[in-house]
Design a protein around this motif. Structure first.
Motif, mmCIF file in Angstrom:
data_model
loop_
_atom_site.group_PDB
_atom_site.id
_atom_site.type_symbol
_atom_site.label_atom_id
_atom_site.label_comp_id
_atom_site.label_asym_id
_atom_site.label_seq_id
_atom_site.Cartn_x
_atom_site.Cartn_y
_atom_site.Cartn_z
ATOM 1 N N TYR A 74 0.818 -1.212 0.000
ATOM 2 C CA TYR A 74 0.000 0.000 0.000
ATOM 3 C C TYR A 74 0.850 1.260 0.000
ATOM 4 N N TRP A 75 2.101 1.167 0.434
ATOM 5 C CA TRP A 75 2.984 2.322 0.517
ATOM 6 C C TRP A 75 3.965 2.412 -0.649
ATOM 7 N N GLY A 76 3.918 1.475 -1.586
ATOM 8 C CA GLY A 76 4.804 1.496 -2.749
ATOM 9 C C GLY A 76 5.256 0.097 -3.118
ATOM 10 N N ILE A 77 6.239 0.033 -4.001
ATOM 11 C CA ILE A 77 6.808 -1.247 -4.427
ATOM 12 C C ILE A 77 7.967 -1.578 -3.496
ATOM 13 N N GLU A 78 8.007 -2.829 -3.022
ATOM 14 C CA GLU A 78 9.025 -3.289 -2.081
ATOM 15 C C GLU A 78 9.934 -4.305 -2.765
ATOM 16 N N ILE A 79 11.257 -4.130 -2.593
ATOM 17 C CA ILE A 79 12.242 -5.108 -3.041
ATOM 18 C C ILE A 79 13.080 -5.476 -1.821
ATOM 19 N N LEU A 80 13.060 -6.750 -1.437
ATOM 20 C CA LEU A 80 13.856 -7.204 -0.298
ATOM 21 C C LEU A 80 15.287 -7.448 -0.754
ATOM 22 N N ASP A 81 16.219 -6.641 -0.270
ATOM 23 C CA ASP A 81 17.618 -6.813 -0.632
ATOM 24 C C ASP A 81 18.154 -8.069 0.051
ATOM 25 N N HIS A 82 18.896 -8.897 -0.684
ATOM 26 C CA HIS A 82 19.413 -10.155 -0.163
ATOM 27 C C HIS A 82 20.933 -10.159 -0.017
ATOM 28 N N SER A 83 21.537 -8.987 0.170
ATOM 29 C CA SER A 83 22.966 -8.963 0.478
ATOM 30 C C SER A 83 23.149 -9.341 1.947
ATOM 31 N N THR A 84 24.353 -9.785 2.296
ATOM 32 C CA THR A 84 24.608 -10.237 3.668
ATOM 33 C C THR A 84 24.462 -9.114 4.685
ATOM 34 N N THR A 85 24.606 -7.883 4.249
ATOM 35 C CA THR A 85 24.472 -6.758 5.176
ATOM 36 C C THR A 85 23.021 -6.328 5.371
ATOM 37 N N SER A 86 22.099 -6.847 4.588
ATOM 38 C CA SER A 86 20.705 -6.409 4.655
ATOM 39 C C SER A 86 19.782 -7.346 5.431
ATOM 40 N N VAL A 87 20.076 -8.650 5.434
ATOM 41 C CA VAL A 87 19.173 -9.631 6.049
ATOM 42 C C VAL A 87 19.737 -10.098 7.381
ATOM 43 N N ASN A 88 18.965 -9.939 8.438
ATOM 44 C CA ASN A 88 19.355 -10.427 9.751
ATOM 45 C C ASN A 88 18.668 -11.777 9.969
ATOM 46 N N MET A 89 19.439 -12.868 9.914
ATOM 47 C CA MET A 89 18.888 -14.222 10.002
ATOM 48 C C MET A 89 18.870 -14.771 11.432
ATOM 49 N N ASP A 90 19.205 -13.950 12.416
ATOM 50 C CA ASP A 90 19.323 -14.424 13.794
ATOM 51 C C ASP A 90 18.056 -15.113 14.306
ATOM 52 N N ARG A 91 16.905 -14.508 14.098
ATOM 53 C CA ARG A 91 15.672 -15.085 14.644
ATOM 54 C C ARG A 91 15.300 -16.394 13.947
ATOM 55 N N LEU A 92 15.475 -16.467 12.623
ATOM 56 C CA LEU A 92 15.159 -17.709 11.921
ATOM 57 C C LEU A 92 16.087 -18.843 12.353
ATOM 58 N N ASN A 93 17.353 -18.517 12.592
ATOM 59 C CA ASN A 93 18.326 -19.542 12.957
ATOM 60 C C ASN A 93 18.387 -19.807 14.454
ATOM 61 N N ASN A 94 17.359 -19.388 15.164
ATOM 62 C CA ASN A 94 17.253 -19.653 16.600
ATOM 63 C C ASN A 94 15.952 -20.409 16.872
ATOM 64 N N ALA A 95 15.744 -21.500 16.110
ATOM 65 C CA ALA A 95 14.551 -22.354 16.253
ATOM 66 C C ALA A 95 13.255 -21.558 16.071
ATOM 67 N N ALA A 96 13.212 -20.760 15.012
ATOM 68 C CA ALA A 96 11.998 -19.987 14.709
ATOM 69 C C ALA A 96 10.840 -20.941 14.415
ATOM 70 N N PRO A 97 9.611 -20.483 14.622
ATOM 71 C CA PRO A 97 8.470 -21.375 14.407
ATOM 72 C C PRO A 97 8.097 -21.537 12.938
ATOM 73 N N LEU A 98 7.605 -22.732 12.632
ATOM 74 C CA LEU A 98 6.906 -22.994 11.385
ATOM 75 C C LEU A 98 5.432 -22.954 11.761
#
Length: 194
Positions: free
Chosen positions: A43-67
């Motif tokens: 609703y606020w515009g077009i979003e592009i998720l940057d996938h460089s190592t400096t942009s994505v914080n994977m800490d929560r997913l790699n700490n037994a995040a829920p499915l």
């Protein structure tokens, strides 16, 4: 002194949809893709998720995040075993639990009935990349996935309508100007943004 090139907006967690890559019935695991750099209309515009190592914080997913099932916090059907960024995509291995609901959903995944995956994530920082015909395109340069869901009705990929989470709190997001993210970065980090 406040930076006149920055603005902030309040955003709730966002969601995107993807499909499975492989299934191991014996181990009750599924390898899946949960994110990409595909432009997505919000609703606020077009979003592009940057996938460089400096942009994505994977800490929560790699700490037994829920499915989860359909982003419902009360329907935990498994756990994220590990997640990584590979070829500008988020990849995860998830393991289904033994509850009745988890067994039901896993059975539907194996049978090809349930094919869609969605990710919940928090946006922390983005920069305006372009504006055309009054539509702004933002590159999300700071974001954190926090759950992966098996979904029955995914967002419409042809129009890019996201899912909402009315229970979630909003998050203040900093929007940087085009060059601000690169200031103070090493040449290697700048190259990773490309």
């Amino acid at each position: 002194m406040p930076n006149k090139n920055k603005k902030t907006i309040d955003l709730k967690p966002q969601y995107r949809n993807f499909e499975f890559r492989s299934v191991d019935e014996e181990k009750r695991t599924v390898e899946l893709s949960f994110s990409s750099e595909e432009p997505y209309e919000r609703y606020w515009g077009i979003e592009i998720l940057d996938h460089s190592t400096t942009s994505v914080n994977m800490d929560r997913l790699n700490n037994a995040a829920p499915l989860l099932f359909n982003h419902n916090r009360n329907e935990v059907i498994g756990v994220v075993e590990f997640a990584k960024i590979e070829d500008k995509r988020g990849i995860a291995l998830v393991r289904f639990g033994n509850s009745a609901k988890a067994k039901e959903v896993f059975s539907d995944v194996v049978d090809g009935v349930m094919k869609n995956v969605s990710v919940g994530y928090q946006i922390d920082e983005m920069k305006l990349e372009s504006e055309k015909d009054g539509v702004e395109t933002y590159r999300v340069t700071g974001w954190q996935p926090f759950e992966i869901s098996i979904v029955s009705i995914p967002a419409d990929n042809t129009v890019g309508v996201g899912r909402s989470d009315d229970e979630a709190t909003t998050n203040e997001v900093t929007i940087l100007n085009q060059n601000e993210k690169e200031q103070g970065m090493t040449p290697e980090e700048k190259k990773a943004l490309e």
